[in-house]
Design a protein around this motif. Structure first.
Motif, short mmCIF file in Angstrom:
data_model
loop_
_atom_site.label_atom_id
_atom_site.label_comp_id
_atom_site.label_asym_id
_atom_site.label_seq_id
_atom_site.Cartn_x
_atom_site.Cartn_y
_atom_site.Cartn_z
N HIS A 73 -71.01 -8.29 -21.24
CA HIS A 73 -71.59 -7.01 -20.82
C HIS A 73 -70.74 -6.36 -19.73
O HIS A 73 -70.68 -5.14 -19.65
CB HIS A 73 -73.01 -7.23 -20.31
N ILE A 74 -70.12 -7.18 -18.90
CA ILE A 74 -69.26 -6.70 -17.82
C ILE A 74 -67.95 -7.48 -17.89
O ILE A 74 -67.95 -8.71 -17.84
CB ILE A 74 -69.90 -6.90 -16.42
N VAL A 75 -66.85 -6.76 -18.01
CA VAL A 75 -65.53 -7.40 -18.13
C VAL A 75 -64.61 -6.85 -17.05
O VAL A 75 -64.62 -5.65 -16.77
CB VAL A 75 -64.90 -7.14 -19.52
N GLY A 76 -63.83 -7.73 -16.45
CA GLY A 76 -62.77 -7.31 -15.54
C GLY A 76 -61.44 -7.72 -16.13
O GLY A 76 -61.17 -8.91 -16.29
N THR A 77 -60.61 -6.75 -16.50
CA THR A 77 -59.33 -7.03 -17.15
C THR A 77 -58.22 -6.88 -16.13
O THR A 77 -57.98 -5.77 -15.63
CB THR A 77 -59.09 -6.08 -18.34
N ASP A 78 -57.54 -7.97 -15.79
CA ASP A 78 -56.49 -7.91 -14.78
C ASP A 78 -55.17 -7.48 -15.41
O ASP A 78 -54.68 -8.12 -16.35
CB ASP A 78 -56.33 -9.27 -14.10
N LEU A 79 -54.59 -6.40 -14.87
CA LEU A 79 -53.38 -5.80 -15.42
C LEU A 79 -52.27 -5.76 -14.38
O LEU A 79 -52.54 -5.60 -13.18
CB LEU A 79 -53.67 -4.37 -15.88
N VAL A 80 -51.06 -5.88 -14.85
CA VAL A 80 -49.89 -5.67 -14.00
C VAL A 80 -48.97 -4.68 -14.69
O VAL A 80 -49.00 -4.52 -15.92
CB VAL A 80 -49.13 -6.98 -13.69
N THR B 139 -44.91 -3.16 -15.00
CA THR B 139 -43.50 -3.47 -14.73
C THR B 139 -42.59 -2.26 -14.97
O THR B 139 -41.40 -2.33 -14.68
CB THR B 139 -43.02 -4.63 -15.62
N GLY B 140 -43.14 -1.19 -15.51
CA GLY B 140 -42.33 -0.01 -15.78
C GLY B 140 -43.20 1.20 -16.02
O GLY B 140 -44.44 1.13 -15.96
N GLU B 141 -42.56 2.33 -16.31
CA GLU B 141 -43.28 3.59 -16.50
C GLU B 141 -44.46 3.45 -17.46
O GLU B 141 -45.57 3.86 -17.18
CB GLU B 141 -42.32 4.67 -17.01
N GLY B 142 -44.22 2.86 -18.62
CA GLY B 142 -45.28 2.69 -19.60
C GLY B 142 -45.55 1.24 -19.94
O GLY B 142 -46.14 0.95 -20.99
N ASP B 143 -45.09 0.35 -19.09
CA ASP B 143 -45.18 -1.09 -19.38
C ASP B 143 -46.30 -1.75 -18.58
O ASP B 143 -46.13 -2.08 -17.40
CB ASP B 143 -43.84 -1.77 -19.07
N PHE B 144 -47.44 -1.94 -19.25
CA PHE B 144 -48.56 -2.65 -18.66
C PHE B 144 -48.79 -3.95 -19.42
O PHE B 144 -48.68 -3.99 -20.65
CB PHE B 144 -49.84 -1.80 -18.74
N PHE B 145 -49.10 -4.99 -18.69
CA PHE B 145 -49.39 -6.28 -19.30
C PHE B 145 -50.76 -6.76 -18.82
O PHE B 145 -51.13 -6.54 -17.66
CB PHE B 145 -48.35 -7.33 -18.89
N VAL B 146 -51.49 -7.43 -19.71
CA VAL B 146 -52.74 -8.07 -19.31
C VAL B 146 -52.41 -9.43 -18.73
O VAL B 146 -51.80 -10.26 -19.40
CB VAL B 146 -53.70 -8.23 -20.49
N LEU B 147 -52.79 -9.64 -17.48
CA LEU B 147 -52.52 -10.91 -16.82
C LEU B 147 -53.60 -11.93 -17.18
O LEU B 147 -53.31 -13.09 -17.43
CB LEU B 147 -52.46 -10.70 -15.31
N VAL C 49 -48.63 -11.32 -21.19
CA VAL C 49 -47.45 -11.89 -20.54
C VAL C 49 -47.04 -13.11 -21.37
O VAL C 49 -47.89 -13.88 -21.84
CB VAL C 49 -47.78 -12.32 -19.11
N GLU C 50 -45.76 -13.28 -21.60
CA GLU C 50 -45.28 -14.45 -22.34
C GLU C 50 -45.84 -15.72 -21.69
O GLU C 50 -45.80 -15.88 -20.47
CB GLU C 50 -43.75 -14.50 -22.33
N THR C 51 -46.37 -16.61 -22.51
CA THR C 51 -47.10 -17.78 -21.99
C THR C 51 -46.69 -19.05 -22.71
O THR C 51 -46.61 -19.08 -23.93
CB THR C 51 -48.63 -17.58 -22.14
N TRP C 52 -46.42 -20.09 -21.91
CA TRP C 52 -46.13 -21.42 -22.47
C TRP C 52 -47.34 -22.32 -22.24
O TRP C 52 -47.82 -22.44 -21.11
CB TRP C 52 -44.90 -22.03 -21.79
N ARG C 53 -47.84 -22.91 -23.31
CA ARG C 53 -48.95 -23.85 -23.22
C ARG C 53 -48.38 -25.24 -22.96
O ARG C 53 -47.74 -25.85 -23.82
CB ARG C 53 -49.75 -23.82 -24.52
N CYS C 54 -48.62 -25.73 -21.75
CA CYS C 54 -47.97 -26.98 -21.32
C CYS C 54 -48.44 -28.20 -22.10
O CYS C 54 -47.80 -29.25 -22.06
CB CYS C 54 -48.16 -27.18 -19.81
#
Length: 475
Positions: free
Chosen positions: A142-149, A151-159, A344-349
């Motif tokens: 019902h309530i979501v907080g999406t963390d974004l970063v 890196t450029g003019e149009g470059d947003f990534f979901v953290l 964001v590119e992610t490695w599953r350890c």
């Protein structure tokens, strides 16, 4: 402020040219007396302290309440860049809700092999008690907080996605209220989309999720762990702003198959509970038997369809950091579209090849606990000492499945006010999203968290970060 660094500066473009969203603000700032602004900054701190906008840092010996530092320079976004961002957030949140409904019911994405079965079945955030059950309106988050970063003019990534009990909205609201009080002339000069209707929209959204058995106007309550919780200010603030009841577990009980709260006139049925306690403490008869924070029997009432719990129990698997790495597949599987916002590119350890890569490149990576939050239990490789790297490598080898790793991004910067003028600092952004059967509502802006230490990438308040108002300009 020269823009001679490798990261994206959200205010300055090229040879000291001001980016369009900041042009009016920059012109206003250039005419201001810095001593006056410094005094305004002190006034803001005093206001936050009077209002009680504080938080506790768990595990700190001094155990005293702290203020989250507030920076008076707003982060500013143009209407067009925000519109694209909002489309991406809406797509992602819709996919998350569809994913939750699927894994607790038909599990089509698992049968299709798009997400590994073991990643869900053995995940501590997956609740078997939710299997075969669908919440009112099929709404899980019902309530979501999406963390974004950025890196450029149009470059947003979901953290990361926060689908359990996302916090921070009270700071977003109070930051704006503080700016309106300190600089009313700015808001007459620059047209900024409002955020003050969030509590009204939250109430409306929660009411739309009331169970079918509700007759008349739904009664809403905010369930808090109590006064000593680090986010108690927010719990009481939102209850007050919504006109909802603020309750603790001992205020609630099961009455005739419903959840009822204690009042001076006896017990009154509650239809929607906005809970700010974790799954494990929600019902001692179903989860942790030692919990004193929850309501015995609430899960039986919930599964009978007589109460709405926001967010739904078991929703936390959608923000698990191992599941996060599959979000592009999840978005495409449920929407039929490519993700507008990238991961964001992610490695599953837990995967041997990924673990080897992470151990070989630890000094260049950010490593996080799968269930971690608040900046705890993480390693920022470029800022770590040789001993810290070695110690963390031992942790990885001992419990590889407990960690994921990501590259160190060149986070964008926005200006903060310092004694010597404006200075760039790294930021992230947490927009707040409301979901109901009537649709998805995204607050224009959200909470900008800022790393106040020069060069730091850690924005969490528990790790010394601050906040600032986030402006989305009107068209």
């Amino acid at each position: 402020m020269a823009n001679n660094r490798t990261y994206f500066d959200e205010m300055i473009a090229g040879e000291n040219a001001i980016r369009s969203p900041y042009s009016d603000y920059h012109a206003w700032f250039a005419q201001q007396d810095t001593d006056r602004l410094a005094k305004k900054s002190q006034e803001a701190e005093a206001f936050f302290r009077r209002t009680g906008i504080t938080f506790n840092v768990y595990g700190q010996a001094e155990a005293q309440e702290r203020l989250i530092p507030f920076d008076l320079v707003p982060r500013i976004m143009g209407s067009r860049e925000w519109a694209r961002l909002a489309r991406g957030i809406e797509q992602r949140v819709a996919a998350i809700n569809a994913f939750l409904h699927d894994i607790y019911n038909r599990q089509e994405i698992l049968r299709a092999g798009r997400v590994p079965v073991d990643l869900v079945a053995t995940n501590e955030a997956f609740l078997p008690q939710m299997a075969g059950f669908s919440p009112p309106g099929h709404v899980y988050t019902h309530i979501v907080g999406t963390d974004l970063v950025r890196t450029g003019e149009g470059d947003f990534f979901v953290l990361e996605d926060n689908a359990r009990t996302p916090s921070g909205v009270s700071y977003m609201l109070e930051n704006r209220e503080t700016m309106l009080q300190m600089f009313p002339e700015l808001f007459s000069k620059i047209k900024v989309k409002p955020v003050s209707d969030y509590p009204k929209n939250l109430r409306r959204s929660l009411m739309a999720c009331a169970p079918r058995t509700c007759s008349g106007k739904p009664t809403i309550a905010v369930l808090t762990p109590g006064l000593y919780n680090s986010a108690y200010f927010e719990h009481s603030f939102l209850a007050d702003q919504m006109g909802a009841e603020l309750v603790e577990g001992h205020d609630l009980r099961v009455v005739d198959g419903h959840i009822a709260m204690r009042t001076t006139q006896g017990y009154k049925v509650v239809d929607v509970i906005y809970r700010r306690i974790d799954d494990d403490f929600l019902d001692p008869l179903t989860f942790n038997p030692e919990s004193m924070l929850g309501v015995p029997g609430i899960m039986d009432v919930y599964r009978a369809g007589n109460i709405t719990i926001a967010n739904a129990p078991g929703a936390g698997i959608a923000d698990d950091k191992a599941i996060y790495s599959y979000m592009p597949d999840i978005v495409e599987f449920y929407t039929g579209e490519k993700p507008i916002l990238r991961n964001v590119e992610t490695w599953r350890c837990g995967e041997p090849e990924s673990l080897k890569y992470v151990l070989d490149n630890l000094k260049d990576l950010v490593v996080k606990e799968v269930h971690g939050s608040g900046g705890y239990g993480m390693l920022v490789g470029p800022a770590a000492s040789k001993k810290e790297l070695a110690d963390f490598a031992d942790k990885l080898k001992a419990r590889p499945g407990n960690y994921i790793a990501q590259p160190t991004l060149s986070l964008s910067t926005v200006p903060i006010f310092t004694q010597s003028g404006l200075a760039p600092r790294h930021v992230d952004l947490r927009p707040f999203v409301l979901v109901s059967p009537n649709g998805i509502n995204i607050v224009p802006g959200g909470l900008t968290r800022v790393a106040l230490t020069e060069g730091s990438l850690v924005v969490n308040s528990s790790q010394g970060g601050g906040t600032k108002d986030t402006w989305v300009l009107e068209d």
